[in-house]
Design a protein around this motif. Structure first.
Motif, PDB file in Angstrom:
ATOM      1  N   ALA A  24      43.163  22.881  39.116  1.00 36.99           N
ATOM      2  CA  ALA A  24      43.523  23.870  40.124  1.00 36.99           C
ATOM      3  C   ALA A  24      44.726  23.422  40.945  1.00 36.99           C
ATOM      4  CB  ALA A  24      42.338  24.105  41.047  1.00 36.99           C
ATOM      5  N   SER A  25      45.416  24.399  41.529  1.00 40.00           N
ATOM      6  CA  SER A  25      46.492  24.188  42.492  1.00 40.00           C
ATOM      7  C   SER A  25      47.491  23.133  42.038  1.00 40.00           C
ATOM      8  CB  SER A  25      45.924  23.802  43.866  1.00 40.00           C
ATOM      9  OG  SER A  25      45.195  22.611  43.802  1.00 40.00           O
TER      10      SER A  25
ATOM     11  N   SER B 216      31.577  34.232  38.328  1.00 38.17           N
ATOM     12  CA  SER B 216      32.770  34.208  39.174  1.00 38.17           C
ATOM     13  C   SER B 216      33.429  32.827  39.132  1.00 38.17           C
ATOM     14  CB  SER B 216      32.370  34.561  40.613  1.00 38.17           C
ATOM     15  OG  SER B 216      33.474  34.404  41.464  1.00 38.17           O
ATOM     16  N   ASN B 217      32.595  31.790  39.237  1.00 39.04           N
ATOM     17  CA  ASN B 217      33.132  30.420  39.152  1.00 39.04           C
ATOM     18  C   ASN B 217      33.749  30.155  37.788  1.00 39.04           C
ATOM     19  OD1 ASN B 217      32.209  29.973  41.711  1.00 39.04           O
ATOM     20  ND2 ASN B 217      30.421  28.786  41.096  1.00 39.04           N
ATOM     21  N   ILE B 219      35.127  32.312  35.733  1.00 39.63           N
ATOM     22  CA  ILE B 219      36.426  32.990  35.589  1.00 39.63           C
ATOM     23  C   ILE B 219      37.515  32.190  36.306  1.00 39.63           C
ATOM     24  CG2 ILE B 219      37.725  35.083  36.165  1.00 39.63           C
ATOM     25  CD1 ILE B 219      35.073  36.640  35.829  1.00 39.63           C
ATOM     26  N   GLN B 220      37.192  31.750  37.516  1.00 39.35           N
ATOM     27  CA  GLN B 220      38.174  30.936  38.256  1.00 39.35           C
ATOM     28  C   GLN B 220      38.542  29.687  37.458  1.00 39.35           C
ATOM     29  OE1 GLN B 220      36.773  29.332  42.019  1.00 39.35           O
ATOM     30  NE2 GLN B 220      38.440  27.851  42.023  1.00 39.35           N
ATOM     31  N   PHE B 221      37.533  29.001  36.984  1.00 37.83           N
ATOM     32  CA  PHE B 221      37.753  27.743  36.261  1.00 37.83           C
ATOM     33  C   PHE B 221      38.537  27.990  34.964  1.00 37.83           C
ATOM     34  CE2 PHE B 221      36.162  24.380  33.322  1.00 37.83           C
ATOM     35  CZ  PHE B 221      36.605  23.283  34.021  1.00 37.83           C
ATOM     36  N   ASN B 223      40.504  30.497  34.178  1.00 32.16           N
ATOM     37  CA  ASN B 223      41.882  30.918  34.423  1.00 32.16           C
ATOM     38  C   ASN B 223      42.766  29.770  34.906  1.00 32.16           C
ATOM     39  OD1 ASN B 223      41.212  33.453  33.575  1.00 32.16           O
ATOM     40  ND2 ASN B 223      41.131  34.362  35.612  1.00 32.16           N
ATOM     41  N   GLU B 224      42.167  28.773  35.508  1.00 26.92           N
ATOM     42  CA  GLU B 224      42.944  27.591  35.903  1.00 26.92           C
ATOM     43  C   GLU B 224      43.294  26.729  34.693  1.00 26.92           C
ATOM     44  OE1 GLU B 224      40.806  27.172  40.268  1.00 26.92           O
ATOM     45  OE2 GLU B 224      40.291  25.800  38.644  1.00 26.92           O
ATOM     46  N   THR B 229      43.782  34.479  29.982  1.00 24.24           N
ATOM     47  CA  THR B 229      43.011  34.660  31.217  1.00 24.24           C
ATOM     48  C   THR B 229      41.941  35.748  31.102  1.00 24.24           C
ATOM     49  OG1 THR B 229      44.759  36.097  32.008  1.00 24.24           O
ATOM     50  CG2 THR B 229      44.822  33.816  32.737  1.00 24.24           C
ATOM     51  N   TYR B 232      38.802  39.528  36.537  1.00 30.34           N
ATOM     52  CA  TYR B 232      37.630  39.533  37.421  1.00 30.34           C
ATOM     53  C   TYR B 232      36.848  40.851  37.325  1.00 30.34           C
ATOM     54  CZ  TYR B 232      38.526  35.074  39.703  1.00 30.34           C
ATOM     55  OH  TYR B 232      38.658  33.730  39.965  1.00 30.34           O
ATOM     56  N   ASN B 255      36.216  21.251  39.800  1.00 31.93           N
ATOM     57  CA  ASN B 255      37.377  20.983  40.659  1.00 31.93           C
ATOM     58  C   ASN B 255      37.015  20.019  41.784  1.00 31.93           C
ATOM     59  OD1 ASN B 255      38.776  22.709  39.072  1.00 31.93           O
ATOM     60  ND2 ASN B 255      38.970  24.350  40.562  1.00 31.93           N
TER      61      ASN B 255
END
Lengths: 178, 428
Positions: A24-25, B216-217, B219-221, B223-224, B229, B232, B255
């Motif tokens: 991330a970031s 949700s977590n 998808i975030q992970f 996409n990072e 991708t 959402y 993360n």
């Protein structure tokens, strides 16, 4: 002056390489490269180099994505090792697409084809200031790293606007860790 | 040459500095207990901000082959999406039931996303003689991500290579979640009575709120990590409204968010009577040891059961650590040594019961690696029924074990085991 700057870049690069990161970031990181260059006047010997890079990628645009970097190249010439030059410049990633024919180069995960061009100032120990133009036509990107193969470059002496070197960075890696 | 010497010295200095900073930062958060302050388990979990969901009473699976069949059923029941993450994923006759189901559903057009850790390719269990790569699943349309690849290009990321994806979960249509310790490989999905198999657990929750949180977590992970991708739009907030029977707190550690560390700390610091756990590889850092010590000093009984690991290197490392645990006051048990011609299927399960209401299940071992160097997923369920079921299961396991004495632990504390211990401490 150049020695101090070189040491600072080496220090930061090695420290970053030992730091943990998560995906991330990611807007800053470090990199490595290996290549060689030849003088166009035929009076000075060719040299090979290992480069270290610190870079920032603040925007992450899909097209025309700029980043800034500082490079230090440790060169070998006549069997001696020396800090050959320091560079500071910008790199422009022209586009980024996952539809490309180079997946065979890095088949583990899906990569993006991300060719780039770069413009930098190059200082050599003798105080000469040059402009360096380079292109990375075969450059693949993961979310936290980019890899370039066979990136040609030329340098131009800013005093008389003549070509000085040409060369190829055989392989370049840039990791985004921060 | 001068530059080389400078570079060498610099590297040595920075390596030392980095290792110092790394280990000194690997700490549990400060205990929430202040002067004379005691929180309940609920309050402790809430105080760390761990997300709270509601769940039904879960289906429990302790046999690899049974879980494989149930996982395939769940996958075939999906109507929209299948999301999964495992530490070790490889194709074998035992894991085919799940992996073929994923491929088939992807060919039918369902959104199928799978993350495996790159260490899958370096596995050294019995799987290594059976396994084949999962990359061919991409041809079927499975979106596959190999986390933090062990490739030549990334080798210079150095310390980053220690970070591994250790979560194991399966989410069906954003409403059903299975989580626990089983991978998609030969040993995990093997018959758990077979010496080549493993004894482990998976729990299936029909819980939209849990599933949507994890989705949700995910998808975030994802996409990072990937250019491929996920939108959402896959989330459906409407389905989370329904309240189910049991409260549960979720530690989805990725993360480096340290939520599993927080969960363990909250549970151990809030326990009143008894903690019983299967830590798997119990290599505790200073702060974990202090957390256990605080509980024991309060009069809480702490019992741990470790497997008889047929892998001698791991067994010796655990033996080396035994003395530390006993000195903290832990009642340490180990499975009986097997008969000469018998091999145990590895007890890979992770489980902790706290007092008589709370049960923690998931992927996380109670050790340094799970707290600091792995993505982990664990859940604490507030349910007397699940606690009782887990206690009964633990009693059965403890009945085939014996208590480790300090005298024998002393004989295991040999200097020649130290490298082995350190390797397993970091890598286990």
């Amino acid at each position: 002056m150049i020695q101090r700057m070189a040491k600072l870049i080496v220090l930061l690069t090695v420290f970053l390489s030992l730091s943990t990161s998560v995906a991330a970031s990611k807007t800053a990181g470090y990199g490595w490269s290996v290549g060689g260059a030849s003088h166009l006047d035929d009076t000075t010997q060719s040299y090979s180099f290992i480069g270290m890079r610190l870079s920032v990628h603040p925007l992450g645009w899909r097209c025309l994505d700029p980043s800034a970097y500082v490079d230090i190249n440790i060169g070998t010439r006549n069997r001696s090792v020396l800090i050959h030059d320091i560079q500071a410049g910008i790199e422009l990633t022209l586009l980024r697409t996952i539809r490309h024919p180079f997946h065979f180069l890095m088949p583990t995960n899906i990569t993006a084809f991300a060719p780039s061009i770069s413009l930098s100032f190059q200082w050599e120990g003798m105080g000469a200031l040059r402009l360096k133009f380079s292109a990375s036509p075969v450059r693949l990107a993961e979310k936290d790293a980019t890899y370039s193969w066979f990136s040609p470059f030329v340098t131009v002496d800013m005093a008389n606007w003549e070509f000085v070197h040409w060369g190829i960075a055989l392989y370049q890696i840039s990791y985004l860790v921060w | 040459m001068k530059n080389f010497r400078f570079f060498l010295h610099l590297c040595l200095f920075l390596c030392s500095l980095n290792l110092f900073l790394f280990f000194s930062c690997a700490s549990l958060p400060p205990p929430y207990t202040g002067e004379g302050l005691r929180l309940t388990v609920q309050e402790a979990l809430d105080s760390y901000g761990l997300p709270k969901v509601t769940v039904d009473f879960p289906e429990s699976y302790f046999e690899g082959d049974q879980w494989g069949k149930r996982a395939a059923e769940l996958i075939y029941s999906a109507k929209e999406s299948i999301i999964s993450t495992v530490f070790l994923g490889s194709y074998s006759p035992q894991s085919a039931i799940v992996l073929d189901a994923l491929s088939e559903r992807a060919r039918e057009g369902l959104a199928v996303y799978l993350i495996i850790d790159s260490i899958s390719n370096l596995e050294y269990t019995a799987s290594s003689e059976q396994m084949k790569s999962l990359h061919r699943m991409r041809i079927d349309g499975v979106h596959l991500l190999e986390f933090n690849p062990f490739t030549g290009e990334r080798i210079l990321m150095l310390q980053n290579l220690l970070l591994r994806e250790h979560r194991k979960f399966l989410i069906i249509d954003g409403t059903i979640t299975a989580l626990g310790g089983m991978n998609y490989n030969y040993v995990s999905l093997h018959d758990s009575q077979n010496p080549n198999g493993q004894r482990d657990s998976m729990y299936v929750f029909n819980s939209p709120s849990l599933s949507q949180l994890l989705l949700s977590n995910f998808i975030q992970f994802w996409n990072e990590q990937s250019w491929d991708t996920i939108s959402y739009d896959m989330l459906d907030e409407k389905v989370t409204a329904e309240e189910l029977d049991h409260n549960a707190w979720v530690a989805d550690q990725f993360n480096k968010n340290e939520s599993v560390k927080h969960m363990f700390n909250a549970l151990i610091d809030a326990a009143d009577h008894e903690i019983v756990m299967l830590p798997f590889l119990p290599f505790l850092d200073k702060n974990m040891s202090e957390s256990i010590k605080r509980a024991i000093d309060r009069g809480v009984s702490v019992k741990m059961l470790v497997p008889w690991d047929m892998r001698k290197e791991n067994r010796m490392a655990v033996q080396y650590a035994a003395l530390d645990l006993l000195d903290l006051g832990v009642e340490l048990y180990r499975e009986h040594e097997p008969a000469k011609d018998y091999s145990y299927p590895l007890l890979h399960e992770k489980l902790m019961v706290v007092d008589y209401v709370y049960t923690m299940v998931g992927s996380s071992n109670y050790n340094f690696r799970s707290m600091n160097l792995s993505n982990e997923l664990s859940i604490v369920v507030e349910s007397e029924q699940l606690n009782q079921q887990s206690r009964a299961h633990l009693s059965e396991l403890f009945s085939h074990s014996r208590k480790i004495t300090r005298e024998e632990a002393l004989t295991w504390r040999r200097i020649e085991v130290l490298p082995n211990y350190w390797f397993t401490f970091i890598g286990g």
